[in-house]
Design an enzyme around this catalytic site. Structure first.
Site, PDB file in Angstrom:
ATOM      1  N   ASP A   1       0.918  -1.261  -0.031  1.00 55.52           N
ATOM      2  CA  ASP A   1      -0.002  -0.037  -0.094  1.00 55.52           C
ATOM      3  C   ASP A   1       0.866   1.242  -0.057  1.00 55.52           C
ATOM      4  O   ASP A   1       0.506   2.194  -0.603  1.00 55.52           O
ATOM      5  CB  ASP A   1      -1.085  -0.182   1.399  1.00 55.52           C
ATOM      6  N   GLY A   2       2.030   1.143   0.548  1.00 53.83           N
ATOM      7  CA  GLY A   2       2.942   2.350   0.680  1.00 53.83           C
ATOM      8  C   GLY A   2       3.416   2.870  -0.474  1.00 53.83           C
ATOM      9  O   GLY A   2       3.531   3.954  -1.027  1.00 53.83           O
TER      10      GLY A   2
ATOM     11  N   ASN B   1      -4.533   8.445   2.101  1.00 53.16           N
ATOM     12  CA  ASN B   1      -5.000   7.797   3.308  1.00 53.16           C
ATOM     13  C   ASN B   1      -5.798   8.963   4.187  1.00 53.16           C
ATOM     14  O   ASN B   1      -6.874   9.095   4.568  1.00 53.16           O
ATOM     15  CB  ASN B   1      -3.954   7.075   3.996  1.00 53.16           C
TER      16      ASN B   1
ATOM     17  N   ASP C   1      -3.934  12.424  22.209  1.00 51.66           N
ATOM     18  CA  ASP C   1      -2.898  12.364  21.361  1.00 51.66           C
ATOM     19  C   ASP C   1      -2.766  13.028  20.229  1.00 51.66           C
ATOM     20  O   ASP C   1      -1.763  13.162  19.686  1.00 51.66           O
ATOM     21  CB  ASP C   1      -2.640  10.784  21.112  1.00 51.66           C
TER      22      ASP C   1
HETATM   23  N1  NAD Z   1      -1.262   2.558  14.126  1.00 49.80           N
HETATM   24  C1  NAD Z   1      -1.586   2.368  12.811  1.00 49.80           C
HETATM   25  O1  NAD Z   1      -2.030   1.616  12.308  1.00 49.80           O
HETATM   26  C2  NAD Z   1      -0.454   3.538  11.985  1.00 49.80           C
HETATM   27  C3  NAD Z   1       0.451   4.068  12.499  1.00 49.80           C
HETATM   28  C4  NAD Z   1       1.042   4.927  11.472  1.00 49.80           C
HETATM   29  C5  NAD Z   1       0.786   5.002  10.002  1.00 49.80           C
HETATM   30  N2  NAD Z   1       0.083   4.129   9.816  1.00 49.80           N
HETATM   31  C6  NAD Z   1      -0.502   4.127   8.398  1.00 49.80           C
HETATM   32  O2  NAD Z   1       0.461   3.612   7.410  1.00 49.80           O
HETATM   33  C7  NAD Z   1       0.379   4.688   6.324  1.00 49.80           C
HETATM   34  C8  NAD Z   1       1.674   4.502   5.578  1.00 49.80           C
HETATM   35  O3  NAD Z   1       1.916   3.397   5.057  1.00 49.80           O
HETATM   36  P1  NAD Z   1       3.363   2.899   4.579  1.00 49.80           P
HETATM   37  O4  NAD Z   1       3.207   1.601   3.982  1.00 49.80           O
HETATM   38  O5  NAD Z   1       3.833   4.204   3.754  1.00 49.80           O
HETATM   39  O6  NAD Z   1       3.987   3.005   5.967  1.00 49.80           O
HETATM   40  P2  NAD Z   1       4.415   1.433   6.641  1.00 49.80           P
HETATM   41  O7  NAD Z   1       5.291   0.747   5.785  1.00 49.80           O
HETATM   42  O8  NAD Z   1       4.631   2.044   8.033  1.00 49.80           O
HETATM   43  O9  NAD Z   1       2.949   0.586   6.631  1.00 49.80           O
HETATM   44  C9  NAD Z   1       2.015   0.884   7.327  1.00 49.80           C
HETATM   45  C10 NAD Z   1       0.845  -0.306   6.995  1.00 49.80           C
HETATM   46  O10 NAD Z   1      -0.294   0.195   6.941  1.00 49.80           O
HETATM   47  C11 NAD Z   1      -0.948  -0.449   5.736  1.00 49.80           C
HETATM   48  N3  NAD Z   1      -1.827   0.424   4.817  1.00 49.80           N
HETATM   49  C12 NAD Z   1      -1.253   1.599   4.398  1.00 49.80           C
HETATM   50  N4  NAD Z   1      -2.526   2.108   3.890  1.00 49.80           N
HETATM   51  C13 NAD Z   1      -3.520   1.258   3.961  1.00 49.80           C
HETATM   52  C14 NAD Z   1      -4.737   1.428   3.923  1.00 49.80           C
HETATM   53  N5  NAD Z   1      -5.516   2.261   3.004  1.00 49.80           N
HETATM   54  N6  NAD Z   1      -5.702   0.302   4.242  1.00 49.80           N
HETATM   55  C15 NAD Z   1      -5.088  -0.689   4.888  1.00 49.80           C
HETATM   56  N7  NAD Z   1      -3.984  -0.616   5.304  1.00 49.80           N
HETATM   57  C16 NAD Z   1      -3.028   0.254   4.811  1.00 49.80           C
HETATM   58  C17 NAD Z   1       0.247  -0.923   4.871  1.00 49.80           C
HETATM   59  O11 NAD Z   1      -0.026  -1.892   4.278  1.00 49.80           O
HETATM   60  C18 NAD Z   1       1.261  -1.304   6.155  1.00 49.80           C
HETATM   61  O12 NAD Z   1       1.221  -2.473   6.351  1.00 49.80           O
HETATM   62  C19 NAD Z   1      -0.396   5.872   6.853  1.00 49.80           C
HETATM   63  O13 NAD Z   1      -0.855   6.751   5.964  1.00 49.80           O
HETATM   64  C20 NAD Z   1      -1.056   5.364   7.976  1.00 49.80           C
HETATM   65  O14 NAD Z   1      -2.386   5.155   7.684  1.00 49.80           O
HETATM   66  C21 NAD Z   1      -0.669   3.467  10.600  1.00 49.80           C
HETATM   67  N1  ATP Z   2       8.880   4.074  -5.160  1.00 48.38           N
HETATM   68  C1  ATP Z   2       9.557   4.344  -3.913  1.00 48.38           C
HETATM   69  N2  ATP Z   2      10.405   5.130  -3.612  1.00 48.38           N
HETATM   70  C2  ATP Z   2      10.602   5.419  -2.171  1.00 48.38           C
HETATM   71  N3  ATP Z   2       9.850   5.133  -1.207  1.00 48.38           N
HETATM   72  C3  ATP Z   2       8.948   4.049  -1.581  1.00 48.38           C
HETATM   73  C4  ATP Z   2       8.504   3.889  -2.963  1.00 48.38           C
HETATM   74  N4  ATP Z   2       7.605   2.774  -2.958  1.00 48.38           N
HETATM   75  C5  ATP Z   2       7.337   2.650  -1.472  1.00 48.38           C
HETATM   76  N5  ATP Z   2       8.043   3.424  -0.718  1.00 48.38           N
HETATM   77  C6  ATP Z   2       8.209   3.689   0.857  1.00 48.38           C
HETATM   78  O1  ATP Z   2       8.464   2.281   1.018  1.00 48.38           O
HETATM   79  C7  ATP Z   2       7.613   1.880   2.291  1.00 48.38           C
HETATM   80  C8  ATP Z   2       7.271   0.463   2.186  1.00 48.38           C
HETATM   81  O2  ATP Z   2       6.469   0.276   0.895  1.00 48.38           O
HETATM   82  P1  ATP Z   2       5.132  -0.626   0.867  1.00 48.38           P
HETATM   83  O3  ATP Z   2       4.188  -0.149   2.051  1.00 48.38           O
HETATM   84  O4  ATP Z   2       4.804  -0.490  -0.563  1.00 48.38           O
HETATM   85  O5  ATP Z   2       5.695  -2.010   1.219  1.00 48.38           O
HETATM   86  P2  ATP Z   2       5.922  -3.071   2.298  1.00 48.38           P
HETATM   87  O6  ATP Z   2       5.911  -2.377   3.606  1.00 48.38           O
HETATM   88  O7  ATP Z   2       6.412  -4.208   2.148  1.00 48.38           O
HETATM   89  O8  ATP Z   2       4.048  -3.506   2.295  1.00 48.38           O
HETATM   90  P3  ATP Z   2       3.106  -3.831   3.373  1.00 48.38           P
HETATM   91  O9  ATP Z   2       2.844  -2.275   4.028  1.00 48.38           O
HETATM   92  O10 ATP Z   2       1.864  -4.219   2.590  1.00 48.38           O
HETATM   93  O11 ATP Z   2       3.950  -4.917   4.104  1.00 48.38           O
HETATM   94  C9  ATP Z   2       6.677   2.854   2.512  1.00 48.38           C
HETATM   95  O12 ATP Z   2       7.011   3.474   3.518  1.00 48.38           O
HETATM   96  C10 ATP Z   2       6.573   3.597   1.481  1.00 48.38           C
HETATM   97  O13 ATP Z   2       6.406   4.903   1.366  1.00 48.38           O
END
Ligand code: NAD
Ligand code: ATP
Length: 536
Positions: A300-301, A379, A409
């Site tokens: 999703d990131g 998001n 918070d």
């Molecule tokens: N306590 C929490 O649950 C918490 C805390 C901080 C950030 N986040 C979420 O992480 C997002 C950033 O994601 P990232 O991947 O860059 O960071 P990250 O790598 O820390 O991953 C955060 C997790 O949130 C999940 N996630 C992201 N968007 C989602 C969605 N729309 N629906 C369900 N799950 C989702 C991702 O798959 C990942 O497992 C933020 O937008 C925020 O929503 C969650």
């Molecule tokens: N093209 C990109 N360049 C720089 N950062 C990226 C890029 N794609 C993803 N990221 C960053 O890398 C992090 C992990 O990406 P992503 O959530 O896609 O993978 P993941 O953590 O393995 O997946 P999941 O959250 O489903 O386990 C996120 O914080 C996202 O913002």
């Protein structure tokens, strides 16, 4: 009244208004309070100017006068906000009274016009019969049909026979058509425009307006794709090499990748020199008109990352799942060829995901041009206490109405796509991503009754750090790009005009349900066996 008494009064008012019972009407609705406050404030100012010059070392007095000024400023801001809200409420009340008295008048006239009561003895909307009128008249410029009037209760009376089930010969034939108008923000200068929908038969139904499953059909073949990949992942790197080659050799497409990925591809083989890239993030925002499709390889990131690259319109995204959760990534990377074949051919179902446009207004900014650039989030935007150990204190407004003060918070303002992310973890509802709205979810509120809200999509939410806040707050956008909000600063947030469309594996609702079942194991429970006690 002595000056000292005035100072005491002033501080009392300031205290009550800032920390008191939270009654929004208490100050503005009591003119006595308002004028005493103004007198006291004036008296304090006089006192301060009459004081013999202070010694530079008299720190307490300086601090005290600074504090008084800050309180006065906060009070003025708050009183202005309340006055505005009250004026608006008064205007609505006036319109309502006007409408009601008009209806009352018509009600009295109705029997003479031959309109009868329904079976319950009540007179429904149909009793608001007026003189015959044709649909064309509604397009006229008469004040009665101004766009501000959002619904028509009018009934055509054209002398025909009545089919009334209760046998009342009232000559009513059919209702008048009407229009509903929606305020909507235009792209140019953020001017408010109107979107108008006609209801030919005068009946409001949501069938045409509701957000249906959206289908995308290509009118010409897609020619250019851009691929975003999760960094530091071997499996993603291997797939990107294979996919780029296939897209070029089998589909004849132009391919853009990030500069990092281009370097990786070239290190594999110099035959990848056809792949295009960009120099900086500004350049990528200009790519939108050239790119037909965005592909993401990651979780999703990566989808959030790809969306954040487009500050305006975003080409449709095809997200392949290469992460652990994958709420927004329905496509399986192993079947990428079949998936891409289907997508490039079309038609495809898409989920139209709204984004929020967020804008920080600094208290110290004195001119419009000093405002910061909009940030778009897919998001959520989060306002939290950062490293501070104090409670955040956030004043929240929805358009001009006071919503609440968040003490806890922090606060999450989420899209419905983000409802399954941080907002969910903070106790917010899960909402289908195509439902338009803004989720208002507190983070650990220090109150037993603070339930999350869902606000409609047309509102603008303002979150302000009050002047009396003990600490600053921190804003982050989709979990990134933290910025500090000082006392007096505000975050303003509304639905952006540029949604993100993501391709569906099946269709929007199916994909959403699959993700909450598979990703979150939603409501997973062993089925109760049939043996055991039963209702007799
Ligand atoms: N306590 C929490 O649950 C918490 C805390 C901080 C950030 N986040 C979420 O992480 C997002 C950033 O994601 P990232 O991947 O860059 O960071 P990250 O790598 O820390 O991953 C955060 C997790 O949130 C999940 N996630 C992201 N968007 C989602 C969605 N729309 N629906 C369900 N799950 C989702 C991702 O798959 C990942 O497992 C933020 O937008 C925020 O929503 C969650
Ligand atoms: N093209 C990109 N360049 C720089 N950062 C990226 C890029 N794609 C993803 N990221 C960053 O890398 C992090 C992990 O990406 P992503 O959530 O896609 O993978 P993941 O953590 O393995 O997946 P999941 O959250 O489903 O386990 C996120 O914080 C996202 O913002």
């Amino acid at each position: 009244m002595s000056l000292n008494q005035n100072i005491i009064n002033f501080i009392q008012f300031a205290w009550q208004d800032s920390f008191g019972n939270g009654d929004v009407n208490s100050l503005g609705s009591n003119p006595e309070n308002g004028s005493s406050l103004a007198q006291s404030e004036k008296a304090v100012e006089e006192l301060l100017t009459q004081q013999t010059p202070m010694l530079a070392t008299d720190d307490h007095l300086i601090e005290f006068s600074e504090a008084l000024r800050t309180v006065a400023k906060a009070l003025r801001g708050s009183a202005e906000g309340k006055a505005l809200a009250q004026a608006e409420a008064a205007e609505w009340k006036r319109r309502y009274e006007l409408e009601r008295s008009k209806n009352q008048e018509l009600l009295h006239k109705a029997p003479l016009n031959g309109v009868c009561a329904d079976e319950s003895g009540n007179k429904g909307m149909d009793h608001l019969a007026k003189s015959p009128r044709r649909h064309g008249q509604e397009n006229g410029k008469s004040e009665r049909y101004s766009l501000e009037r959002i619904c028509s209760h009018d009934v055509l009376q054209d002398g025909g026979e009545s089919n009334s089930p209760n046998g009342c010969n009232n000559k009513l034939k059919r209702k008048a058509s009407f229009k509903l108008s929606w305020g909507c923000k235009g792209q140019a200068n953020d001017q408010h425009k109107k979107e108008i929908v006609s209801f030919e038969s005068g009946n409001i139904t949501t069938a045409d307006r509701s957000s249906k499953q959206i289908s995308l059909t290509w009118e010409t073949n897609p020619q250019t794709v851009i691929i975003f990949t999760k960094p530091n992942s071997t499996s993603v790197r291997v797939l990107s090499v294979e996919m780029v080659r296939w897209l070029r050799e089998h589909k004849g497409l132009n391919v853009y990748v990030e500069p990092r990925v281009k370097a990786e591809l070239l290190s594999e083989s110099s035959s990848f020199d056809f792949v295009q890239t960009w120099e900086d993030d500004k350049e990528i925002s200009l790519l939108h008109p050239k790119v037909d499709l965005v592909i993401t390889l990651g979780g999703d990131g990566t989808v959030l990352w790809a969306a954040s690259m487009f500050k305006g319109p975003v080409p449709p995204i095809v997200p392949f799942s290469m992460g652990s959760l994958g709420f927004m990534t329905p496509f399986h990377s192993e079947q990428y060829r079949d998936c891409l074949e289907a997508v490039l051919k079309g038609p495809i179902s898409i989920t139209l995901r709204h984004r929020l446009q967020c804008h920080i207004i600094r208290d110290k900014a004195r001119h419009d041009y000093e405002t910061e650039e909009n940030t778009l989030v897919l998001n959520e935007v989060t306002i939290d206490r950062g490293i501070s150990s104090y409670l955040t204190n956030l004043e929240c407004y929805c358009d001009n109405s006071f919503v609440t003060c968040v003490q806890g918070d922090g606060l999450i303002l989420s899209t419905t796509s983000g409802s399954t992310a941080y907002s969910l973890a903070a106790g917010g509802s899960m909402v289908h991503p195509q439902v338009p709205g803004i989720l208002f979810t507190p983070i650990c509120p220090h109150s037993l009754s603070f339930r999350p809200l869902i606000l409609p999509d047309h509102v603008t939410v303002r979150v302000q750090v009050p002047f009396n806040s003990r600490s600053s707050a921190w804003v982050s956008f989709d979990g990134k790009g933290r910025k500090q909000l000082e006392a007096g600063d505000a975050l303003v947030c509304s639905i952006a005009p540029w949604p993100v469309s993501t391709a569906c594996q099946v269709e929007s609702t199916h994909d959403f349900l699959r993700s909450i079942h598979d990703g979150l194991h939603w409501n997973l429970r062993k089925t109760q066996s049939s043996d055991g006690p039963r209702d007799t």
